[in-house]
Design a protein around this motif. Structure first.
Motif, PDB file in Angstrom:
ATOM      1  N   PRO A 375       0.803  -1.253  -0.019  1.00 30.14           N
ATOM      2  CA  PRO A 375      -0.041   0.019   0.164  1.00 30.14           C
ATOM      3  C   PRO A 375       1.058   1.503   0.203  1.00 30.14           C
ATOM      4  CG  PRO A 375       0.064  -0.810   2.309  1.00 30.14           C
ATOM      5  CD  PRO A 375       0.724  -1.939   1.317  1.00 30.14           C
ATOM      6  N   VAL A 376       0.302   2.453  -0.402  1.00 27.28           N
ATOM      7  CA  VAL A 376       0.842   3.575  -0.526  1.00 27.28           C
ATOM      8  C   VAL A 376      -0.009   4.674   0.245  1.00 27.28           C
ATOM      9  CG1 VAL A 376       1.990   5.433  -2.038  1.00 27.28           C
ATOM     10  CG2 VAL A 376       2.110   3.153  -2.602  1.00 27.28           C
ATOM     11  N   PHE A 377       0.287   5.493   0.919  1.00 27.74           N
ATOM     12  CA  PHE A 377      -0.333   6.337   1.864  1.00 27.74           C
ATOM     13  C   PHE A 377      -0.087   7.767   1.574  1.00 27.74           C
ATOM     14  CE2 PHE A 377      -0.857   8.439   6.195  1.00 27.74           C
ATOM     15  CZ  PHE A 377      -2.142   8.352   6.452  1.00 27.74           C
ATOM     16  N   PHE A 378      -1.139   8.460   1.220  1.00 27.99           N
ATOM     17  CA  PHE A 378      -1.142   9.800   0.534  1.00 27.99           C
ATOM     18  C   PHE A 378      -1.674  11.053   1.385  1.00 27.99           C
ATOM     19  CE2 PHE A 378      -1.178   7.036  -3.007  1.00 27.99           C
ATOM     20  CZ  PHE A 378      -0.450   7.524  -4.064  1.00 27.99           C
ATOM     21  N   ASN A 379      -1.228  12.010   1.524  1.00 22.84           N
ATOM     22  CA  ASN A 379      -1.640  13.117   2.336  1.00 22.84           C
ATOM     23  C   ASN A 379      -2.021  14.214   1.234  1.00 22.84           C
ATOM     24  OD1 ASN A 379       0.541  14.728   2.053  1.00 22.84           O
ATOM     25  ND2 ASN A 379       1.373  13.974   4.105  1.00 22.84           N
ATOM     26  N   ALA A 380      -2.263  15.395   1.784  1.00 22.16           N
ATOM     27  CA  ALA A 380      -2.803  16.621   0.877  1.00 22.16           C
ATOM     28  C   ALA A 380      -1.660  17.134   0.251  1.00 22.16           C
ATOM     29  CB  ALA A 380      -3.511  17.566   1.694  1.00 22.16           C
ATOM     30  N   THR A 381      -0.395  16.639   0.405  1.00 24.91           N
ATOM     31  CA  THR A 381       0.703  17.150  -0.391  1.00 24.91           C
ATOM     32  C   THR A 381       1.527  16.149  -1.028  1.00 24.91           C
ATOM     33  OG1 THR A 381       2.192  17.294   1.655  1.00 24.91           O
ATOM     34  CG2 THR A 381       1.112  19.407   1.095  1.00 24.91           C
ATOM     35  N   SER A 382       0.760  15.266  -1.147  1.00 31.59           N
ATOM     36  CA  SER A 382       1.572  13.754  -1.867  1.00 31.59           C
ATOM     37  C   SER A 382       1.450  13.837  -3.241  1.00 31.59           C
ATOM     38  CB  SER A 382       1.095  12.363  -1.363  1.00 31.59           C
ATOM     39  OG  SER A 382       1.209  12.413   0.293  1.00 31.59           O
ATOM     40  N   TYR A 383       2.388  12.973  -3.914  1.00 24.46           N
ATOM     41  CA  TYR A 383       2.110  12.527  -5.349  1.00 24.46           C
ATOM     42  C   TYR A 383       3.084  11.246  -5.373  1.00 24.46           C
ATOM     43  CZ  TYR A 383       6.678  14.142  -6.979  1.00 24.46           C
ATOM     44  OH  TYR A 383       8.267  14.411  -7.201  1.00 24.46           O
ATOM     45  N   GLY A 499      -2.347  10.571  -7.181  1.00 25.23           N
ATOM     46  CA  GLY A 499      -2.657  11.214  -5.820  1.00 25.23           C
ATOM     47  C   GLY A 499      -2.306  12.864  -6.073  1.00 25.23           C
ATOM     48  N   GLY A 500      -1.477  13.140  -6.965  1.00 23.46           N
ATOM     49  CA  GLY A 500      -1.191  14.615  -6.982  1.00 23.46           C
ATOM     50  C   GLY A 500       0.050  14.800  -8.017  1.00 23.46           C
ATOM     51  N   PHE A 501       0.508  16.170  -7.999  1.00 20.27           N
ATOM     52  CA  PHE A 501       1.634  16.592  -8.985  1.00 20.27           C
ATOM     53  C   PHE A 501       2.920  17.005  -8.203  1.00 20.27           C
ATOM     54  CE2 PHE A 501      -2.347  17.164 -11.355  1.00 20.27           C
ATOM     55  CZ  PHE A 501      -2.047  16.539 -12.244  1.00 20.27           C
ATOM     56  N   LEU A 502       3.829  16.971  -9.208  1.00 20.03           N
ATOM     57  CA  LEU A 502       5.098  17.854  -8.647  1.00 20.03           C
ATOM     58  C   LEU A 502       4.635  19.263  -8.576  1.00 20.03           C
ATOM     59  CD1 LEU A 502       7.642  16.484 -11.172  1.00 20.03           C
ATOM     60  CD2 LEU A 502       8.015  16.353  -8.925  1.00 20.03           C
ATOM     61  N   ASN A 503       5.309  19.858  -7.631  1.00 17.75           N
ATOM     62  CA  ASN A 503       4.964  21.437  -7.369  1.00 17.75           C
ATOM     63  C   ASN A 503       5.277  22.155  -8.750  1.00 17.75           C
ATOM     64  OD1 ASN A 503       4.800  20.964  -4.759  1.00 17.75           O
ATOM     65  ND2 ASN A 503       6.757  21.454  -4.105  1.00 17.75           N
ATOM     66  N   VAL A 531       3.271  -2.264 -10.815  1.00 20.09           N
ATOM     67  CA  VAL A 531       4.572  -1.297 -10.488  1.00 20.09           C
ATOM     68  C   VAL A 531       5.187  -1.881  -9.066  1.00 20.09           C
ATOM     69  CG1 VAL A 531       5.123   1.034  -9.654  1.00 20.09           C
ATOM     70  CG2 VAL A 531       3.295   0.318 -11.482  1.00 20.09           C
ATOM     71  N   ASN A 532       6.446  -2.152  -9.117  1.00 19.62           N
ATOM     72  CA  ASN A 532       7.461  -2.493  -8.109  1.00 19.62           C
ATOM     73  C   ASN A 532       7.462  -1.314  -7.262  1.00 19.62           C
ATOM     74  OD1 ASN A 532       9.288  -3.254  -6.315  1.00 19.62           O
ATOM     75  ND2 ASN A 532      10.334  -4.559  -7.814  1.00 19.62           N
ATOM     76  N   LEU A 533       6.916  -0.933  -6.255  1.00 20.31           N
ATOM     77  CA  LEU A 533       6.843   0.383  -5.447  1.00 20.31           C
ATOM     78  C   LEU A 533       7.869   0.250  -4.518  1.00 20.31           C
ATOM     79  CD1 LEU A 533       3.037   0.497  -4.572  1.00 20.31           C
ATOM     80  CD2 LEU A 533       4.414   1.926  -6.090  1.00 20.31           C
ATOM     81  N   TYR A 534       8.660  -0.957  -4.246  1.00 24.07           N
ATOM     82  CA  TYR A 534      10.002  -0.997  -3.522  1.00 24.07           C
ATOM     83  C   TYR A 534      11.080  -0.150  -4.541  1.00 24.07           C
ATOM     84  CZ  TYR A 534       7.969  -4.239  -0.286  1.00 24.07           C
ATOM     85  OH  TYR A 534       7.225  -4.691   0.772  1.00 24.07           O
ATOM     86  N   GLU A 535      11.051  -0.497  -5.745  1.00 23.36           N
ATOM     87  CA  GLU A 535      12.073   0.343  -6.514  1.00 23.36           C
ATOM     88  C   GLU A 535      11.670   1.739  -6.524  1.00 23.36           C
ATOM     89  OE1 GLU A 535      11.977  -1.350 -10.481  1.00 23.36           O
ATOM     90  OE2 GLU A 535      13.176  -3.393  -9.507  1.00 23.36           O
ATOM     91  N   VAL A 536      10.322   1.992  -6.559  1.00 26.49           N
ATOM     92  CA  VAL A 536       9.842   3.426  -6.633  1.00 26.49           C
ATOM     93  C   VAL A 536      10.513   4.285  -5.420  1.00 26.49           C
ATOM     94  CG1 VAL A 536       8.017   4.749  -6.762  1.00 26.49           C
ATOM     95  CG2 VAL A 536       8.043   3.052  -8.192  1.00 26.49           C
ATOM     96  N   ALA A 537      10.356   3.332  -4.366  1.00 27.09           N
ATOM     97  CA  ALA A 537      10.720   3.905  -3.044  1.00 27.09           C
ATOM     98  C   ALA A 537      12.317   4.311  -3.070  1.00 27.09           C
ATOM     99  CB  ALA A 537      10.408   2.756  -1.820  1.00 27.09           C
ATOM    100  N   GLN A 538      13.058   3.587  -3.769  1.00 23.65           N
ATOM    101  CA  GLN A 538      14.424   3.774  -3.758  1.00 23.65           C
ATOM    102  C   GLN A 538      14.825   4.856  -5.090  1.00 23.65           C
ATOM    103  OE1 GLN A 538      16.860   2.471  -1.789  1.00 23.65           O
ATOM    104  NE2 GLN A 538      15.027   1.610  -0.751  1.00 23.65           N
ATOM    105  N   SER A 543       9.355   8.811  -8.647  1.00 28.73           N
ATOM    106  CA  SER A 543       9.651   9.775  -7.843  1.00 28.73           C
ATOM    107  C   SER A 543       8.458   9.912  -6.928  1.00 28.73           C
ATOM    108  CB  SER A 543      10.153  11.255  -8.313  1.00 28.73           C
ATOM    109  OG  SER A 543       9.301  11.610  -8.907  1.00 28.73           O
ATOM    110  N   PHE A 544       8.554  10.612  -5.774  1.00 27.34           N
ATOM    111  CA  PHE A 544       7.355  10.824  -4.948  1.00 27.34           C
ATOM    112  C   PHE A 544       7.865  11.770  -4.130  1.00 27.34           C
ATOM    113  CE2 PHE A 544      10.114   7.565  -3.052  1.00 27.34           C
ATOM    114  CZ  PHE A 544      10.321   8.078  -1.530  1.00 27.34           C
ATOM    115  N   ALA A 545       6.749  12.482  -3.490  1.00 33.48           N
ATOM    116  CA  ALA A 545       6.837  13.115  -2.406  1.00 33.48           C
ATOM    117  C   ALA A 545       5.841  13.040  -1.193  1.00 33.48           C
ATOM    118  CB  ALA A 545       6.584  14.935  -2.812  1.00 33.48           C
ATOM    119  N   ASN A 546       6.279  13.027   0.133  1.00 33.18           N
ATOM    120  CA  ASN A 546       5.062  12.988   1.130  1.00 33.18           C
ATOM    121  C   ASN A 546       4.383  11.691   1.248  1.00 33.18           C
ATOM    122  OD1 ASN A 546       6.305  15.467   2.211  1.00 33.18           O
ATOM    123  ND2 ASN A 546       5.036  16.506   0.972  1.00 33.18           N
TER     124      ASN A 546
END
Length: 846
Positions: A375-383, A499-503, A531-538, A543-546
């Motif tokens: 799972p991936v957990f998003f908040n109001a500033t995530s992507y 979930g969102g966008f780059l700023n 999607v291999n989210l463990y690779e995305v985590a690296q 890429s991702f934010a928050n």
């Protein structure tokens, strides 16, 4: 009675069965030994891991309390909010406390952190306290140790510390210790097909007391955990429905009468998180304690029976297939259970020793099978940005999400060659797809599907688009999939944003319909590839934010329900709201009654005789009731009606079988009790017309007829008489037709006679049932009348009036010098005057 659990049982256990029987499934510490051993200090370097390290001497293996080896603790290569320190204990431990320290003799320490835990090193769960994800206060210097005892124990093999803030003049630096003790339990894995029965030695099991305890974890939202039933209509079932725990019990229903025993209670939420949850069911007769994790619900079952009668067996993991249509409509449990204990019998131990015979459908194993979902957990500033395959003529995405918000951006992607873009949104609890097309005259394609998708459950979205065709499917329901054949040219882009966008993209040419998504996603597929989210985590690639990867920390703010009096709770990510319509209450939590407490209060407001809703206990647990307020006399009468018609003929019955007349009121007995308790006087008229139908018999004989009051007690006096006196009104007044009897009807005349009067002992009222026993002889006839309950006066309201009068008439003075220089005289009110004033006020109120 519920007692606090011994360390390791994980739930409240009853004194009905010795608690050590329920805890035998695991190796517990001795009673005199506290679960407070240091668990980290003796671990090897290989038990530690981290998101990164500044260098080898700053590695996580040096992160032990009071150790000075290496650089004196762990420091990551970057001090940001994506760092973590992880400990593997080698097997599951019971964790009771945590302590932190900064890096030795440095300016590096953590001032705030979160603790996550897991059995597998995946699917992390944050430590909760007081209903929220808990942030622990950290250190104020590098060498001081700050310890926190956990509000509730945690059982896990892995612990991960996530720094949230650190010393502004330094960087992240950490040494830790975790305290606890050993934990062990037999685990059974259920595959959704197999059912495990425990068969009784005798064909029937009749119990007055039951204690059932177990732990479970699952990623499924539906499934029967345990079930037992009997041929007399008794049953007990514990199951998951929409990721909530539902306990159903029936101690028996009377098919010949109004006794209906079915009772169902729902507790918990989001229980499909594949983390352990503890359940204890304690029953003594009709009294039940249901404990889920640390929350206890106490309730009483419906009906009048106390014993649970089961036949043959009780099953765990599902309901045995019986061939009946109802038996196949409920799913079996799919997941893991441990420490199953039924009335002191260790079910998991018996199963492991092959003393039980599981059903021949499916497999039963003794290690927990973990699902492969990240799972991936998003908040109001995530992507979350993941790569796609460029220049494909088929656009295909699928994912699951769960949220409380009705709106949010789920996915955005640009087509290649400037052909447009695709946006998938949650809009007013529906999933909508907007395709902006730049190469055709039609500039936009819109389709939507689903409803109520912000209910916190997992929902699946599948979207596919190709030349001149697009289809949206929600929750795998192909029959309700939405399709369009609008002109469309597809060429996939290289980036997909969830979930969102780059700023820096927020100010680009496209406009986004919805705010950022807040919730969880899992099983993300792009271009038919998971999607291999463990690779995305690296960050390779993507890429991702928050975001928090491998964790879903969604919270249900409506469990427990803070809305009172049946108010419906709804929520968003940050708050909850109560809908109080049709409850009779107002306010943020439906606490304040919108009705007056009594007819007296309505008259005080100038109202006239009519039907009114009153709420005698105000903001208490009882709901309002509708009564008639008679204000035509000096006294105000509150009248509560029932369904019995006047002059009801009593049917003839044999002496062995009485005629029972049941009265159903327009309010519950608890509501009526609130009226009678606050009233100064209550009465109810009863009359018995008789022809050769005796009523009470003599005071020394057994009564032929009695009535039942609000406490379900029998009363052997009639209207015009009082408690403890087996007489009618004529017996009190000594004017009965035959002076040898104390009721006119007891003379047993062949002519019609009547005994009538008011019952006025309010603690016995209202009349709920009248039992007549002398209508079985030839020529016997009887007619019964019971009037409505009438109450007058409201002592609580009179006290309020007096208090209001006292406060408005009382003029305080202060013995100080006035402006003219003279001393003011202060009068005082004596206790006697206060008492007289109260009496006068009450007399006026009456």
């Amino acid at each position: 009675m519920v007692v606090a659990p011994r360390a390791g049982c994980g739930a409240a256990l009853s004194l009905w069965i010795v608690s050590n029987l329920l805890c035998r499934a695991w190796t517990a510490p001795a009673a005199s030994q506290k679960c407070d051993e240091p668990l980290v200090s003796g671990l090897p370097h290989g038990a530690f891991s981290s998101s990164s390290s500044t260098s080898g001497s700053y590695s996580p293996g040096y992160a032990k309390i009071n150790k000075r080896g290496g650089a004196g603790g762990w420091s990551p290569s970057d001090s940001d909010h994506y760092q973590w320190l992880q400990v593997d204990f080698g097997n599951r431990k019971q964790i009771s406390a945590i302590a932190t320290q900064g890096r030795y003799s440095s300016s590096d320490w953590v001032t705030q952190y979160r603790m996550l835990y897991s059995d597998t090193g995946r699917n992390w769960k944050p430590y909760h306290q007081d209903g929220n994800i808990w942030a622990f206060p950290g250190n104020i210097n590098s060498d001081g140790v700050v310890r926190h005892d956990l509000q509730h124990v945690v059982i896990a093999r892995y612990v991960r510390i996530v720094p949230l803030d650190w010393n502004g003049e330094g960087r992240i630096g950490l040494r830790i210790e975790v305290y606890g003790c050993s934990y062990w339990a037999d685990v059974i894995n259920f595959d959704g097909h197999v059912v495990l029965p425990y068969r009784f030695r005798n064909k029937k099991m009749k119990t007055l007391k039951d204690v059932i305890a177990l732990k479970f974890k699952t990623s499924e939202s539906e499934g029967v955990i345990l079930h037992g039933e009997g041929q007399q209509g008794d049953y007990i079932t514990l199951e998951l429905k929409k990721a909530k725990l539902v306990f159903s019990l029936n101690l028996g229903s009377n098919q010949l009468g109004p006794i209906y025993g079915h009772t169902s209670v729902t507790t918990g939420s989001l229980l499909d998180d594949h983390h352990w949850h503890s359940v204890v069911i304690e029953r003594q007769g009709r009294s039940i304690n249901l404990t889920l994790d640390r929350g206890v619900q106490h309730f009483r079952t419906n009906g009048e029976f106390d014993y649970l009668d089961l036949d043959y067996e009780i099953t765990f993991g599902g309901i045995p297939f019986s061939g009946k249509p109802s038996s196949s409509s409920r799913k079996n449990f799919k997941g893991c259970m441990e420490s199953i204990n039924y009335n002191g019998i260790n079910i998991t131990d018996l199963a492991k020793r092959k003393k039980l015979e599981p059903s021949n459908v499916g497999n039963l194993s003794f290690s927990c099978v973990e699902p492969y979902t990240v799972p991936v957990f998003f908040n109001a500033t995530s992507y979350l940005e993941v790569p796609g395959r460029l220049d494909q003529d088929l656009f295909s995405v699928s994912f699951q999400f769960r949220t409380w918000n009705p709106n949010g951006l789920l996915l955005f992607s640009h087509f290649a060659d400037n052909l447009g873009n695709v946006e998938i949104d949650l809009t007013e609890s529906k999933v909508g797809v907007r395709i902006n097309v730049t190469q055709t005259k039609m500039s936009q394609i819109d389709i939507s599907s689903g409803s109520g998708l912000n209910d916190g459950q997992w929902h699946e979205v599948r979207f596919l688009a190709k030349e001149n065709f697009a289809v949206l499917t929600i929750d795998g329901d192909e029959a309700s999939a939405v399709r369009t054949n609008s002109p469309l040219q597809v060429k996939t882009g290289e980036k997909y944003f969830f979930g969102g966008f780059l700023n820096h993209m927020s100010n680009s040419s496209h406009s986004v319909l919805q705010p950022s998504f807040q919730g969880c996603m899992q099983l993300v597929q792009v271009d038919d590839q998971l999607v291999n989210l463990y690779e995305v985590a690296q960050r390779r690639p993507g890429s991702f934010a928050n975001v928090s990867i491998d964790m879903c920390a969604i919270i249900d703010r409506c469990v427990p329900n803070h809305c009172e009096h049946g108010g419906k709770c709804s929520q968003t990510w940050h708050s909850f709201q109560c809908a109080c319509e049709e409850t009779g209450y107002s306010g943020a939590t439906c606490h304040n009654s919108i009705y007056e407490p009594s007819c007296e209060a309505y008259k005080h407001l100038g109202q006239t005789s009519n039907y009114y809703w009153i709420d005698p206990d105000g903001s208490g647990p009882l709901g309002p009731l509708k009564v008639y307020c008679n204000m035509t006399e000096d006294k105000v009468w509150t009248i509560v009606s029932h369904d019995l018609q006047m002059q009801t003929t009593v049917a003839g019955y044999s002496p062995e079988k009485y005629s029972v007349t049941q009265l159903v009121y327009s309010a519950s007995m608890d509501q009526i009790s609130a009226v009678t308790s606050s009233a100064e006087h209550c009465e109810q008229y009863v009359s018995y017309f008789c022809k050769m139908s005796r009523l009470l018999n003599t005071p020394d004989g057994s009564p032929y007829t009695w009535w039942v009051g609000k406490a379900n007690e029998k009363h052997y006096y009639w209207g015009g008489s009082g408690p403890g006196i087996q007489k009618c009104a004529c017996g009190i007044e000594r004017n009965c037709t035959d002076p040898k009897y104390y009721c006119n009807c007891d003379a047993d005349y062949k002519q019609w006679r009547k005994d009538a009067g008011f019952l006025s002992y309010k603690d016995h009222l209202p009349v709920s049932q009248v039992v007549v026993g002398d209508t079985d002889r030839q020529g016997s006839e009887a007619k019964l009348s019971v009037g409505p309950l009438r109450c007058q006066g409201d002592s609580k309201f009179a006290q309020k009036l007096w208090l209001l009068h006292f406060l408005t008439s009382f003029k305080p003075c202060f013995p100080e010098t006035s402006e003219g220089g003279k001393k003011q005289a202060c009068s005082s009110v004596t206790p006697e005057e206060t008492s007289h004033g109260e009496n006068r006020t009450k007399q006026r109120a009456r």
